[in-house]
Scaffold this motif. Structure first.
Motif, PDB file in Angstrom:
ATOM      1  N   ARG A 181       0.811  -1.215   0.000  1.00  0.00           N
ATOM      2  CA  ARG A 181       0.000   0.000   0.000  1.00  0.00           C
ATOM      3  C   ARG A 181       0.847   1.269   0.000  1.00  0.00           C
ATOM      4  O   ARG A 181       0.342   2.357  -0.252  1.00  0.00           O
ATOM      5  CB  ARG A 181      -0.949  -0.010   1.197  1.00  0.00           C
ATOM      6  N   LYS A 182       2.134   1.124   0.290  1.00  0.00           N
ATOM      7  CA  LYS A 182       3.043   2.278   0.244  1.00  0.00           C
ATOM      8  C   LYS A 182       4.281   1.911  -0.568  1.00  0.00           C
ATOM      9  O   LYS A 182       5.410   1.929  -0.067  1.00  0.00           O
ATOM     10  CB  LYS A 182       3.456   2.691   1.657  1.00  0.00           C
ATOM     11  N   PRO A 183       4.088   1.555  -1.859  1.00  0.00           N
ATOM     12  CA  PRO A 183       5.242   1.112  -2.658  1.00  0.00           C
ATOM     13  C   PRO A 183       6.326   2.169  -2.782  1.00  0.00           C
ATOM     14  O   PRO A 183       7.511   1.849  -2.939  1.00  0.00           O
ATOM     15  CB  PRO A 183       4.618   0.795  -4.024  1.00  0.00           C
ATOM     16  N   TYR A 184       5.935   3.448  -2.680  1.00  0.00           N
ATOM     17  CA  TYR A 184       6.907   4.544  -2.794  1.00  0.00           C
ATOM     18  C   TYR A 184       7.764   4.693  -1.543  1.00  0.00           C
ATOM     19  O   TYR A 184       8.693   5.493  -1.510  1.00  0.00           O
ATOM     20  CB  TYR A 184       6.162   5.854  -3.094  1.00  0.00           C
ATOM     21  N   PHE A 185       7.448   3.926  -0.476  1.00  0.00           N
ATOM     22  CA  PHE A 185       8.249   3.964   0.750  1.00  0.00           C
ATOM     23  C   PHE A 185       9.131   2.721   0.910  1.00  0.00           C
ATOM     24  O   PHE A 185       9.776   2.557   1.940  1.00  0.00           O
ATOM     25  CB  PHE A 185       7.344   4.082   1.983  1.00  0.00           C
ATOM     26  N   ARG A 186       9.170   1.842  -0.099  1.00  0.00           N
ATOM     27  CA  ARG A 186       9.953   0.609   0.042  1.00  0.00           C
ATOM     28  C   ARG A 186      11.416   0.909   0.324  1.00  0.00           C
ATOM     29  O   ARG A 186      12.066   0.200   1.097  1.00  0.00           O
ATOM     30  CB  ARG A 186       9.806  -0.252  -1.221  1.00  0.00           C
ATOM     31  N   TRP A 187      11.927   1.937  -0.322  1.00  0.00           N
ATOM     32  CA  TRP A 187      13.331   2.291  -0.102  1.00  0.00           C
ATOM     33  C   TRP A 187      13.569   2.611   1.378  1.00  0.00           C
ATOM     34  O   TRP A 187      14.611   2.259   1.938  1.00  0.00           O
ATOM     35  CB  TRP A 187      13.706   3.499  -0.968  1.00  0.00           C
ATOM     36  N   TRP A 188      12.589   3.266   2.003  1.00  0.00           N
ATOM     37  CA  TRP A 188      12.703   3.629   3.409  1.00  0.00           C
ATOM     38  C   TRP A 188      12.634   2.390   4.297  1.00  0.00           C
ATOM     39  O   TRP A 188      13.390   2.277   5.273  1.00  0.00           O
ATOM     40  CB  TRP A 188      11.600   4.620   3.774  1.00  0.00           C
ATOM     41  N   PHE A 189      11.761   1.448   3.969  1.00  0.00           N
ATOM     42  CA  PHE A 189      11.651   0.212   4.741  1.00  0.00           C
ATOM     43  C   PHE A 189      12.959  -0.581   4.698  1.00  0.00           C
ATOM     44  O   PHE A 189      13.352  -1.207   5.680  1.00  0.00           O
ATOM     45  CB  PHE A 189      10.498  -0.657   4.214  1.00  0.00           C
ATOM     46  N   HIS A 190      13.633  -0.541   3.534  1.00  0.00           N
ATOM     47  CA  HIS A 190      14.941  -1.199   3.428  1.00  0.00           C
ATOM     48  C   HIS A 190      15.988  -0.432   4.239  1.00  0.00           C
ATOM     49  O   HIS A 190      16.778  -1.037   4.974  1.00  0.00           O
ATOM     50  CB  HIS A 190      15.376  -1.273   1.954  1.00  0.00           C
ATOM     51  N   LEU A 191      15.991   0.891   4.094  1.00  0.00           N
ATOM     52  CA  LEU A 191      17.004   1.716   4.738  1.00  0.00           C
ATOM     53  C   LEU A 191      16.938   1.607   6.256  1.00  0.00           C
ATOM     54  O   LEU A 191      17.977   1.551   6.937  1.00  0.00           O
ATOM     55  CB  LEU A 191      16.830   3.184   4.304  1.00  0.00           C
ATOM     56  N   THR A 192      15.738   1.574   6.803  1.00  0.00           N
ATOM     57  CA  THR A 192      15.571   1.520   8.259  1.00  0.00           C
ATOM     58  C   THR A 192      15.749   0.109   8.822  1.00  0.00           C
ATOM     59  O   THR A 192      15.763  -0.074  10.041  1.00  0.00           O
ATOM     60  CB  THR A 192      14.179   2.029   8.658  1.00  0.00           C
ATOM     61  N   GLY A 193      15.881  -0.873   7.937  1.00  0.00           N
ATOM     62  CA  GLY A 193      16.070  -2.251   8.407  1.00  0.00           C
ATOM     63  C   GLY A 193      14.787  -2.976   8.758  1.00  0.00           C
ATOM     64  O   GLY A 193      14.825  -4.104   9.277  1.00  0.00           O
ATOM     65  N   GLU A 194      13.635  -2.331   8.465  1.00  0.00           N
ATOM     66  CA  GLU A 194      12.361  -2.956   8.832  1.00  0.00           C
ATOM     67  C   GLU A 194      12.132  -4.245   8.047  1.00  0.00           C
ATOM     68  O   GLU A 194      11.703  -5.260   8.600  1.00  0.00           O
ATOM     69  CB  GLU A 194      11.201  -1.975   8.605  1.00  0.00           C
ATOM     70  N   ILE A 195      12.424  -4.219   6.753  1.00  0.00           N
ATOM     71  CA  ILE A 195      12.273  -5.430   5.938  1.00  0.00           C
ATOM     72  C   ILE A 195      13.259  -6.500   6.393  1.00  0.00           C
ATOM     73  O   ILE A 195      12.914  -7.680   6.516  1.00  0.00           O
ATOM     74  CB  ILE A 195      12.449  -5.103   4.445  1.00  0.00           C
TER      75      ILE A 195
END
Length: 442
Positions: A181-195
């Motif tokens: 639902r927030k594909p434009y935030f995937r980079w952030w999810f990777h950067l923060t280590g959440e994924i």
């Protein structure tokens, strides 16, 4: 060729908060405004066709299925959490493993699991505390999870590791929904280590399953369950699955095998709880069986019970969207579809389509009684359709029938809820269903 109506990326962005919370009202508004098929420009994803057109759905899933494969939502995004098994693979990899695993779900094999399912359900129902409101989704989740665990592993001492596996499954599903639902935030999810954190959860889940597999191999015993069938399944050259592939298939059986069933059962029980007269009719139908030792065959004759479940899955199909990607240019119902185009088929909308159903928004318990399945097969897809129809559909159907039989035999249901709030994640779930279970006088 006809041209599909188009929804711009700006419109999607303007409605992003509503879509992130629950995209179904947004889709419904656009289906009603634009017709049965339209194109949406999704930021960071591109153009996607949404359709509830019965002809288009049938073409994609059946008539022209060779022109489509599963999208990266499953083959990449979901697969990174649960592996590359039947649900998340495509092409020759999928065809090979479908042929390999299909015999494990043959009706003859499932009959052998009937008693295991029945005992697992009866055991879980002993845990229900009567006369106080309880969350049916939680109860049915535990029930369905234990059925999957018992039919896979035939163990009586795995509740603790199964609870951990269930917790991980739910955490990772919530993470995947955030990504979708927030594909434009995937980079952030990777950067923060959440994924990365959730991928470690997946490693933990695979370790739990691997321990259970190792225990089975060390015991050198035949459990006569699905795990044994998978351990003994062979490719055409006589070789067996690698351990990695086996764990992928087990992960997917757990993920797909419990949550969809739990949701469908919860919705079914809600509708039963709202209609005491319907419960009495069901109880009478069940009493006409041999009540203590009913068989697989007798269960299949419960027309009203079966219709109650089918109707709940019509209104609230667990797989409320089916995704496909065109692998070649093709024509669908007068529209030219380019190779690489994603198509999202809305089962939720199709199952409520006014041209297909009488009183489509109403729960009609008798709707399917006496009907030939062919009469509604073009617009009813609770388990999908075509070659990729859910491999466990027969098992899920009988599991739900056993659960309804055992619950109605033992309890009267009631609820103070006037409506159910839905939670469309990877599958369609209720937010919560509060039911009261009152013991029947025997």
């Amino acid at each position: 060729m006809k041209k599909l109506p188009h929804i711009s990326a700006l419109t999607v962005i303007a409605n992003r908060k509503t879509i992130q919370k629950n995209p179904l009202p947004f889709h419904y508004t656009n289906f009603e405004r634009l017709g049965d098929s339209f194109v949406v420009s999704i930021p960071a994803e591109g153009k996607v066709i949404f359709s509830r057109d019965p002809e288009m759905v049938k073409a994609v899933l059946q008539k022209k299925h060779r022109s489509f494969e599963k999208s990266k939502l499953q083959t990449k995004d979901l697969a990174k959490y649960i592996g590359h098994g039947l649900l998340t693979s495509s092409g020759e990899h999928w065809r090979t493993h479908r042929r390999m695993i299909q015999p494990a779900f043959h009706q003859k094999k499932l009959k052998g699991l009937f008693t295991i399912m029945q005992l697992a359900i009866q055991e879980e129902l002993q845990r229900i505390q009567p006369d106080s409101p309880q969350n049916a989704l939680s109860l049915m989740g535990d029930l369905a999870f234990q059925v999957v665990a018992k039919t896979l592993f035939s163990h009586n001492d795995i509740r603790k590791p199964m609870a951990e596996l269930k917790r991980i499954t739910e955490l990772n599903q919530n993470m995947l929904v955030k990504e979708m639902r927030k594909p434009y935030f995937r980079w952030w999810f990777h950067l923060t280590g959440e994924i990365g954190k959730h991928l470690k959860f997946s490693d933990r889940a695979r370790a739990i399953l691997n321990t259970l597999v190792e225990n089975r191999i060390d015991q050198q015993t035949d459990g006569d369950d699905l795990l044994d069938m998978l351990l003994n399944a062979t490719y055409e050259d006589g070789t067996r699955m690698s351990r990695k592939q086996l764990l992928d298939e087990l992960m997917i059986l757990f993920t797909a095998g419990y949550e969809t069933t739990a949701s469908a059962l919860s919705f079914t029980l809600y509708f039963l709880a709202k209609d005491p007269a319907l419960q009495d009719r069901l109880y009478q139908e069940i009493q006409e069986m041999d009540n203590e030792s009913y068989t697989w065959q007798e269960l299949g004759k419960l027309e009203l019970a079966s219709s109650c479940i089918k109707e709940a899955m019509r209104l609230y199909p667990p797989a409320y969207f089916i995704d496909r990607v065109a692998i070649e240019a093709t024509e669908l119902n007068g529209y030219q579809i380019k190779s690489g185009t994603m198509v999202l088929l809305s089962m939720y909308e199709l199952h409520r389509h006014r041209s297909c159903w009488d009183d489509p928004e109403e729960y009609v318990a008798d709707r399917f009684v006496g009907l030939d399945p062919k009469s509604y097969s073009d617009y009813y897809y609770p388990f999908g359709a075509g070659p990729r129809m859910c491999i466990g559909n027969a098992m899920a159907t009988y599991e739900m029938l056993i659960a309804v039989v055992e619950i109605v035999k033992k309890f009267r249901l009631s609820t103070a809820m006037e409506a159910v709030d839905i939670n469309p994640l990877i599958t369609l779930k209720p937010q919560r269903i509060n039911l009261k279970f009152e013991k029947r006088e025997q």
